[in-house]
Scaffold this active site. Structure first.
Site, PDB file in Angstrom:
ATOM      1  N   CYS A  80      -3.083  13.065  13.060  1.00 44.05           N
ATOM      2  CA  CYS A  80      -4.537  13.181  13.217  1.00 44.05           C
ATOM      3  C   CYS A  80      -5.122  14.027  12.074  1.00 44.05           C
ATOM      4  O   CYS A  80      -5.009  13.644  10.916  1.00 44.05           O
ATOM      5  CB  CYS A  80      -4.878  13.726  14.601  1.00 44.05           C
ATOM      6  SG  CYS A  80      -6.602  13.439  15.082  1.00 44.05           S
ATOM      7  N   HIS A 183      -2.835   9.630  17.654  1.00 39.93           N
ATOM      8  CA  HIS A 183      -1.906  10.547  18.320  1.00 39.93           C
ATOM      9  C   HIS A 183      -0.725   9.743  18.866  1.00 39.93           C
ATOM     10  O   HIS A 183      -0.858   9.120  19.922  1.00 39.93           O
ATOM     11  CB  HIS A 183      -2.611  11.273  19.472  1.00 39.93           C
ATOM     12  CG  HIS A 183      -3.661  12.231  19.024  1.00 39.93           C
ATOM     13  ND1 HIS A 183      -3.388  13.557  18.784  1.00 39.93           N
ATOM     14  CD2 HIS A 183      -4.976  12.055  18.756  1.00 39.93           C
ATOM     15  CE1 HIS A 183      -4.500  14.168  18.390  1.00 39.93           C
ATOM     16  NE2 HIS A 183      -5.477  13.273  18.367  1.00 39.93           N
ATOM     17  N   GLU A 185       1.909  10.653  20.371  1.00 40.35           N
ATOM     18  CA  GLU A 185       2.388  11.158  21.661  1.00 40.35           C
ATOM     19  C   GLU A 185       1.463  10.758  22.810  1.00 40.35           C
ATOM     20  O   GLU A 185       1.824  10.912  23.982  1.00 40.35           O
ATOM     21  CB  GLU A 185       2.550  12.685  21.609  1.00 40.35           C
ATOM     22  CG  GLU A 185       1.267  13.499  21.700  1.00 40.35           C
ATOM     23  CD  GLU A 185       0.469  13.591  20.405  1.00 40.35           C
ATOM     24  OE1 GLU A 185      -0.505  14.367  20.378  1.00 40.35           O
ATOM     25  OE2 GLU A 185       0.813  12.880  19.427  1.00 40.35           O
TER      26      GLU A 185
END
Length: 204
Positions: A80, A183, A185
């Site tokens: 990011c 992102h 994750e």
């Protein structure tokens, strides 16, 4: 394999660390230069404003550590804002110099027929599908939250794009340095598998 998650006061360290742990690697959060450079890989997360993040990195001396890690070919992943910091400069709230590990600029979405910030699930298009980062993967959706996007100077550094009113840089890579604007994750199975493939590069 030990993976250093850079602690400079701006980043979602916990969620990234948990994702790395789930993938079978050993994450540790640190602001120590020697520990980072001794790690098998480094993740530079980031949430917030570009200028504030660069100020924190500079004051802690970690800007130099990131450049040294890249020079030593230590696997490095920016996530990011962390990806944006890898580039030369940003226009967010005035002009700010970046780490300049990769040449290019960070600019704001112009807006118009699409909302800013860009927030939500968008489909990746692999620019270099044969790249090891995409081994065993098919194009799919990942989760973005950003108001600024990267314009790399070198097309060869562009690994994947998404479409949001225009082609938007989603993944970059050059040598041992990588960046993901989204992102991983928080991006379901595809995000976790992309993160896994980056971590697998630290084994080599």
């Amino acid at each position: 394999m030990a993976i250093a998650i850079v602690d400079y006061g701006m980043g979602n360290l916990h969620s990234v660390g948990k994702a790395v742990e789930r993938l079978g690697y050993e994450p540790f959060v640190t602001g120590d230069a020697d520990a980072m450079l001794a790690a098998d890989g480094i993740i530079l997360p980031g949430v917030g404003a570009f200028g504030d993040a660069m100020e924190q990195l500079h004051e802690s001396g970690l800007d130099g550590v990131m450049k040294e890690a890249a020079a030593r070919h230590r696997p490095l992943l920016g996530i990011c804002l962390g990806m944006q910091l890898l580039f030369s400069h940003s226009e967010e709230h005035g002009r700010h110099e970046g780490l300049n590990i990769l040449p290019g600029s960070v600019i704001r979405f112009a807006g118009g027929d699409y909302k800013v910030p860009h927030m939500g699930w968008n489909r990746l298009k692999f620019s270099k599908p044969e790249h090891p980062l995409f081994a065993g993967l098919e194009e799919g959706h990942v989760y973005f939250v950003h108001s600024y996007h990267v314009l790399p100077e070198k097309e060869s550094h562009l690994l994947a794009v998404t479409d949001y009113g225009q082609p938007v840089t989603a993944i970059v890579g050059h040598g041992s340095v990588y960046g993901m604007q989204f992102h991983p994750e928080k991006s379901g199975e595809l995000g976790m598998r992309l993160l896994h493939n980056f971590l697998a590069l630290t084994d080599s």
